[in-house]
Write an enzyme that holds these catalytic residues in place. Structure first.
Site, PDB file in Angstrom:
ATOM      1  N   GLU A 232     -11.140  29.126 -42.644  1.00 34.40           N
ATOM      2  CA  GLU A 232     -11.704  29.851 -41.502  1.00 34.40           C
ATOM      3  C   GLU A 232     -13.213  29.641 -41.315  1.00 34.40           C
ATOM      4  O   GLU A 232     -14.005  30.598 -41.327  1.00 34.40           O
ATOM      5  CB  GLU A 232     -11.376  31.348 -41.617  1.00 34.40           C
ATOM      6  CG  GLU A 232      -9.879  31.614 -41.612  1.00 34.40           C
ATOM      7  CD  GLU A 232      -9.523  33.096 -41.575  1.00 34.40           C
ATOM      8  OE1 GLU A 232     -10.443  33.945 -41.539  1.00 34.40           O
ATOM      9  OE2 GLU A 232      -8.313  33.407 -41.589  1.00 34.40           O
TER      10      GLU A 232
ATOM     11  N   TYR B 134      -2.925  37.342 -37.252  1.00 33.53           N
ATOM     12  CA  TYR B 134      -2.989  38.782 -37.495  1.00 33.53           C
ATOM     13  C   TYR B 134      -3.121  39.488 -36.148  1.00 33.53           C
ATOM     14  O   TYR B 134      -3.759  38.964 -35.224  1.00 33.53           O
ATOM     15  CB  TYR B 134      -4.196  39.141 -38.378  1.00 33.53           C
ATOM     16  CG  TYR B 134      -4.171  38.493 -39.747  1.00 33.53           C
ATOM     17  CD1 TYR B 134      -3.357  38.989 -40.756  1.00 33.53           C
ATOM     18  CD2 TYR B 134      -4.960  37.381 -40.026  1.00 33.53           C
ATOM     19  CE1 TYR B 134      -3.331  38.406 -42.019  1.00 33.53           C
ATOM     20  CE2 TYR B 134      -4.944  36.787 -41.284  1.00 33.53           C
ATOM     21  CZ  TYR B 134      -4.128  37.301 -42.279  1.00 33.53           C
ATOM     22  OH  TYR B 134      -4.106  36.716 -43.521  1.00 33.53           O
TER      23      TYR B 134
ATOM     24  N   GLU C 266      -1.486  32.025 -42.652  1.00 32.50           N
ATOM     25  CA  GLU C 266      -1.665  33.389 -43.161  1.00 32.50           C
ATOM     26  C   GLU C 266      -1.018  34.367 -42.193  1.00 32.50           C
ATOM     27  O   GLU C 266      -1.159  34.226 -40.974  1.00 32.50           O
ATOM     28  CB  GLU C 266      -3.153  33.756 -43.303  1.00 32.50           C
ATOM     29  CG  GLU C 266      -3.919  33.008 -44.363  1.00 32.50           C
ATOM     30  CD  GLU C 266      -5.370  33.492 -44.454  1.00 32.50           C
ATOM     31  OE1 GLU C 266      -5.680  34.585 -43.906  1.00 32.50           O
ATOM     32  OE2 GLU C 266      -6.197  32.770 -45.055  1.00 32.50           O
TER      33      GLU C 266
ATOM     34  N   SER D 137     -27.910  15.954 -47.958  1.00 33.10           N
ATOM     35  CA  SER D 137     -28.180  15.498 -49.327  1.00 33.10           C
ATOM     36  C   SER D 137     -27.509  16.418 -50.339  1.00 33.10           C
ATOM     37  O   SER D 137     -27.025  15.967 -51.383  1.00 33.10           O
ATOM     38  CB  SER D 137     -29.684  15.414 -49.591  1.00 33.10           C
ATOM     39  OG  SER D 137     -30.299  16.693 -49.502  1.00 33.10           O
TER      40      SER D 137
END
Length: 387
Positions: free
Chosen positions: A191, A293, A322, A160
């Site tokens: 992420e 990374y 990224e 809701s």
């Protein structure tokens, strides 16, 4: 009786000619703008394969860049710098954790995008500036990598409350920016794996043990993957209902939750998983997005900069969303752009232009690295004219 002479005939011809000119101009005005599209595993623009080369802006003022008087043009300045350095796209974070936008009531329901009525037009102003600069923009709405605002958490848990966000903000935003030539993609959340619960499930879509072994769940929020997939999928459905041509992506913290190709990966974001969780259809992604990374100076097994995009066995384009040379196993930033470009990926965005935090290259380093691909066409067009 109506009498006709040369003057009335000439006037009629002038009127008819003017009418056809008006119709012609109106048709020109309603011609659909060129949009980023997908063909197999490629991103396409104006019939050509393209590569999205750019940066994560991602914010100037974390979570406060749009709405409530926060938009100050800084993102436009940075976007121009990125373009002038050879880039063609940026990824921008919008609500982030929800501390400024959207507007919540005391019970945690969304009442509007912001309290001043500026939010939607602020986003459009950025897109207008992007079009003028020939840059495409990916809007990443929420952040699952770091999530401290309980009201934002509740949007994932409570249908809701999610409905209130979609009905009172997201729909309004999309009505304002639908069809915009500079809108490259919508991304519901960055992420989400950071906030998922690591648990077993009889349904592979929701069983997160494997990604948990690789580090998922680091925020401790313990949100079931089923809830997160519903949160993502229902936003995707809402976007497509208003603007079916806007592409949709989702940035994961690594390769682990977006592929079934390796023993250490499982794809939680298949069309089937998203449609099932959202209920219905049109909850899917148009292209995948992995972040990359290193860990203690070493790439994880099968990380994006160690394999070709095709090795993930996906049937859609894949962008490396990224990366930074300071967390890339000693790989220079220009080499990271080159690798993404020449190994089948559809784009690459360095992290990040504000240049703060442990895994971020300096702004100057990012601008210099963008020149690596400027003007290239051999693996996809980089210089774009956005119109």
């Amino acid at each position: 009786m109506i009498w006709w002479d040369r003057r009335t005939t000439r006037a009629a011809v002038v009127i008819m000619t003017a009418s056809w000119v008006f119709v012609f101009l109106a048709l020109l005005g309603t011609t659909a703008a060129a949009r980023l599209t997908v063909s197999g595993t490629d991103l396409m623009y104006k019939g050509q394969k393209v590569f999205l080369s750019g940066c994560n802006v991602a914010w100037n003022n974390y979570g406060y860049d749009f709405g409530n008087g926060g938009y100050d043009g800084t993102l436009e300045t940075w976007m121009t710098e990125i373009k002038n350095s050879g880039g063609n796209s940026i990824r921008v974070w919008v609500h982030v954790e929800g501390y400024s936008t959207p507007a919540f009531d005391n019970d945690g329901y969304v009442t509007a995008c912001d309290t001043t009525g500026e939010f939607e037009n602020d986003v459009k102003q950025l897109l207008d500036a992007a079009q003028a600069t020939d840059v495409m923009v990916v809007l990443a709405m929420w952040n699952g990598a770091y999530l401290t605002n309980q009201m934002a958490v509740d949007l994932v848990w409570d249908d809701s409350k999610l409905d209130s966000y979609i009905n009172n903000c997201l729909n309004s935003l999309m009505e304002t920016i639908k069809g915009h030539p500079a809108l490259a993609a919508f991304e519901a959340v960055n992420e989400p794996e950071g906030s998922v619960r690591v648990e077993s499930s009889g349904d592979p879509c929701y069983d997160t043990n494997l990604i948990g072994q690789n580090g998922a769940g680091w925020t401790g929020r313990n949100i079931p993957m089923e809830r997160y997939l519903r949160f993502i999928g229902r936003q995707n459905q809402a976007v497509r209902a208003i603007d079916p041509e806007t592409l949709i992506t989702l940035g994961s913290w690594g390769q682990f939750p977006q592929s079934d190709a390796f023993s250490n990966t499982h794809n939680h974001y298949t069309d089937a998983c998203l449609n099932q969780a959202a209920g219905g259809s049109n909850a899917h992604l148009d292209y995948y997005q992995m972040h990359a990374y290193d860990w203690s100076g070493t790439w994880s097994p099968n990380a994006p900069f160690t394999v070709d995009a095709s090795d993930y066995g996906l049937n859609k384009p894949l962008v490396i969303g990224e990366y930074a040379s300071v967390c890339a196993a000693s790989t220079p930033l220009p080499d990271l752009y080159e690798y993404a470009y020449t190994h089948g990926y559809s784009g690459g965005w360095s992290w990040h232009y504000i240049a703060t935090g442990e895994c971020s290259d300096t702004r100057e380093a990012q601008k210099q690295a963008l020149g690596q691909l400027a003007g290239r066409t051999d693996y996809g067009v980089v210089d774009l004219i956005v119109d």
